[in-house]
Motif scaffolding. Sequence first.
Motif, PDB file in Angstrom:
ATOM      1  N   LEU A 219       0.832  -1.208   0.000  1.00 38.33           N
ATOM      2  CA  LEU A 219       0.000   0.000   0.000  1.00 38.33           C
ATOM      3  C   LEU A 219       0.866   1.257   0.000  1.00 38.33           C
ATOM      4  N   VAL A 220       1.856   1.294   0.879  1.00 42.73           N
ATOM      5  CA  VAL A 220       2.726   2.461   0.978  1.00 42.73           C
ATOM      6  C   VAL A 220       3.547   2.630  -0.299  1.00 42.73           C
ATOM      7  N   ALA A 221       4.044   1.534  -0.862  1.00 41.88           N
ATOM      8  CA  ALA A 221       4.830   1.608  -2.094  1.00 41.88           C
ATOM      9  C   ALA A 221       3.996   2.190  -3.236  1.00 41.88           C
ATOM     10  N   ARG A 222       2.754   1.770  -3.344  1.00 47.14           N
ATOM     11  CA  ARG A 222       1.887   2.279  -4.409  1.00 47.14           C
ATOM     12  C   ARG A 222       1.514   3.735  -4.165  1.00 47.14           C
ATOM     13  N   MET A 223       1.360   4.090  -2.899  1.00 42.85           N
ATOM     14  CA  MET A 223       1.055   5.474  -2.560  1.00 42.85           C
ATOM     15  C   MET A 223       2.211   6.386  -2.966  1.00 42.85           C
ATOM     16  N   ARG A 224       3.432   5.933  -2.705  1.00 36.15           N
ATOM     17  CA  ARG A 224       4.603   6.735  -3.070  1.00 36.15           C
ATOM     18  C   ARG A 224       4.760   6.809  -4.594  1.00 36.15           C
ATOM     19  N   GLN A 225       4.458   5.708  -5.267  1.00 38.04           N
ATOM     20  CA  GLN A 225       4.514   5.718  -6.727  1.00 38.04           C
ATOM     21  C   GLN A 225       3.486   6.691  -7.296  1.00 38.04           C
ATOM     22  N   SER A 226       2.273   6.657  -6.775  1.00 33.87           N
ATOM     23  CA  SER A 226       1.226   7.570  -7.223  1.00 33.87           C
ATOM     24  C   SER A 226       1.647   9.019  -6.992  1.00 33.87           C
ATOM     25  N   ASN A 227       2.324   9.276  -5.889  1.00 31.94           N
ATOM     26  CA  ASN A 227       2.814  10.626  -5.600  1.00 31.94           C
ATOM     27  C   ASN A 227       3.854  11.068  -6.634  1.00 31.94           C
ATOM     28  N   ARG A 228       4.742  10.178  -7.003  1.00 38.93           N
ATOM     29  CA  ARG A 228       5.742  10.516  -8.026  1.00 38.93           C
ATOM     30  C   ARG A 228       5.067  10.806  -9.366  1.00 38.93           C
ATOM     31  N   TYR A 229       4.067   9.986  -9.706  1.00 37.91           N
ATOM     32  CA  TYR A 229       3.326  10.215 -10.948  1.00 37.91           C
ATOM     33  C   TYR A 229       2.635  11.572 -10.918  1.00 37.91           C
ATOM     34  N   GLY A 230       2.010  11.888  -9.778  1.00 36.48           N
ATOM     35  CA  GLY A 230       1.285  13.146  -9.661  1.00 36.48           C
ATOM     36  C   GLY A 230       2.197  14.353  -9.820  1.00 36.48           C
ATOM     37  N   LEU A 231       3.361  14.306  -9.203  1.00 37.09           N
ATOM     38  CA  LEU A 231       4.309  15.414  -9.315  1.00 37.09           C
ATOM     39  C   LEU A 231       4.819  15.554 -10.745  1.00 37.09           C
ATOM     40  N   ALA A 232       5.060  14.426 -11.410  1.00 37.61           N
ATOM     41  CA  ALA A 232       5.537  14.471 -12.798  1.00 37.61           C
ATOM     42  C   ALA A 232       4.482  15.064 -13.716  1.00 37.61           C
ATOM     43  N   GLU A 233       3.213  14.670 -13.531  1.00 42.19           N
ATOM     44  CA  GLU A 233       2.150  15.221 -14.374  1.00 42.19           C
ATOM     45  C   GLU A 233       1.980  16.717 -14.136  1.00 42.19           C
ATOM     46  N   LEU A 234       2.041  17.141 -12.891  1.00 40.62           N
ATOM     47  CA  LEU A 234       1.917  18.568 -12.593  1.00 40.62           C
ATOM     48  C   LEU A 234       3.042  19.367 -13.239  1.00 40.62           C
ATOM     49  N   ALA A 235       4.254  18.823 -13.204  1.00 39.86           N
ATOM     50  CA  ALA A 235       5.383  19.509 -13.838  1.00 39.86           C
ATOM     51  C   ALA A 235       5.166  19.634 -15.338  1.00 39.86           C
ATOM     52  N   MET A 292      -2.683  14.163   8.741  1.00 43.60           N
ATOM     53  CA  MET A 292      -2.603  13.113   9.759  1.00 43.60           C
ATOM     54  C   MET A 292      -2.472  11.728   9.123  1.00 43.60           C
ATOM     55  N   ARG A 293      -3.227  11.472   8.069  1.00 40.98           N
ATOM     56  CA  ARG A 293      -3.137  10.164   7.407  1.00 40.98           C
ATOM     57  C   ARG A 293      -1.732   9.925   6.865  1.00 40.98           C
ATOM     58  N   MET A 294      -1.173  10.930   6.197  1.00 39.31           N
ATOM     59  CA  MET A 294       0.166  10.763   5.632  1.00 39.31           C
ATOM     60  C   MET A 294       1.216  10.594   6.728  1.00 39.31           C
ATOM     61  N   PHE A 295       1.023  11.300   7.851  1.00 38.24           N
ATOM     62  CA  PHE A 295       1.935  11.122   8.983  1.00 38.24           C
ATOM     63  C   PHE A 295       1.924   9.679   9.468  1.00 38.24           C
ATOM     64  N   LEU A 296       0.731   9.105   9.593  1.00 31.50           N
ATOM     65  CA  LEU A 296       0.631   7.716  10.056  1.00 31.50           C
ATOM     66  C   LEU A 296       1.183   6.741   9.022  1.00 31.50           C
ATOM     67  N   TYR A 297       0.882   6.957   7.740  1.00 28.80           N
ATOM     68  CA  TYR A 297       1.418   6.080   6.700  1.00 28.80           C
ATOM     69  C   TYR A 297       2.942   6.087   6.714  1.00 28.80           C
ATOM     70  N   ALA A 298       3.535   7.269   6.920  1.00 32.76           N
ATOM     71  CA  ALA A 298       4.983   7.380   6.870  1.00 32.76           C
ATOM     72  C   ALA A 298       5.654   6.948   8.165  1.00 32.76           C
ATOM     73  N   SER A 299       4.986   7.158   9.309  1.00 32.22           N
ATOM     74  CA  SER A 299       5.616   6.901  10.607  1.00 32.22           C
ATOM     75  C   SER A 299       5.232   5.566  11.220  1.00 32.22           C
ATOM     76  N   CYS A 300       3.964   5.178  11.054  1.00 37.05           N
ATOM     77  CA  CYS A 300       3.480   3.955  11.709  1.00 37.05           C
ATOM     78  C   CYS A 300       2.425   3.272  10.840  1.00 37.05           C
ATOM     79  N   PRO A 301       2.813   2.806   9.646  1.00 33.73           N
ATOM     80  CA  PRO A 301       1.824   2.249   8.716  1.00 33.73           C
ATOM     81  C   PRO A 301       1.128   0.997   9.230  1.00 33.73           C
ATOM     82  N   VAL A 302       1.701   0.349  10.268  1.00 37.95           N
ATOM     83  CA  VAL A 302       1.114  -0.891  10.762  1.00 37.95           C
ATOM     84  C   VAL A 302      -0.302  -0.676  11.301  1.00 37.95           C
TER      85      VAL A 302
END
Length: 319
Positions: A219-235, A292-302
């Motif tokens: 889940l976290v890996a796909r979230m980070r991938q989606s974030n990279r895609y989003g930043l690339a499209e915005l650029a 808050m959601r991103m904080f938990l995903y990054a700090s304590c995804p369990v």
Amino acid sequence: MLVIAYNQAQQIGDAVRSALAQTYQPLEIIVSDDASSDTTFAAIEAALAGYDGPHRVITRRNTVNQGISAHLSQLAQMARGELLFVAAGDDMSAPERCERVVACWLAHGRRPDLIATDLADMDEAGQLHERVSPTELDGYRGFDDWLAGRPWLIGAAHTWSRRLIERFGPMLPGAAAEDQIMVLRAILSGGAISLREPLVRYRRGGLSRKRRYRNVDELVARMRQSNRYGLAELAQLQRDADIAGIGERMRAAMAPKLAREQFIHAMFEADGTRERIGLLMRSAGVKPGLRMRMFLYASCPVVYAPGIWIKKVVRGNRR
């Protein structure tokens, strides 16, 4: 026709044969494998073995995976035609696809820079089902229309004018898809239109399908991938807007989304909990719930593991 493939050994043969069956002439077909890790390129060679038809066919493969936007840009720069047909390696084009789109383009005085057709939903066995009709593009007259409602699109049924590549240049690498990018380019140029004929057979379960995550790490890996895609499209959208002379308007319109994507990127890249807490507290331009959601995903995804397990159980019971 730009036939792109990546790890589609089981489907690419059908895509290639549908390209060879096109009734329009003269047609150049470029079949390109984006550094697949399976036997896709061998399947391409097998589908083309013995072909002696009227079309000019070029086969090639990348040594390093480039992703959809960079791959298509590379092929668009190689191609010699006035119109460039996108053809995904897991779909099939109806034999009359090129002929009907060219006729439509000529009927509009060669003005449109993008023509989008309807699609036919096709299952993995090749059986056709309901018609798929993306957003009608004829009503998009400029940037204001695009801002008012970004269209729902399927790039595998798009045809571009070469002018889009000549004016805006190749797409930046890193975007997940080219559909929104190229439609905006067309709206800012000669226009985008829809041809309401199902000329592409769109395969269910292809690379574009929505994938379910099996655990928190995935889940976290796909979230980070989606974030990279989003930043690339915005650029890319910002660069194209700058070229079209509406850079400041795009910058203002995309500011909230850019702030979100930059926050997500910074949260996952932060060096430890203290830095993440700082981001959580000072990113006032981002909604508190997302922070808050991103904080938990990054700090304590369990903490999300039980929810993922419940979803898996529910899906299993439904099956």
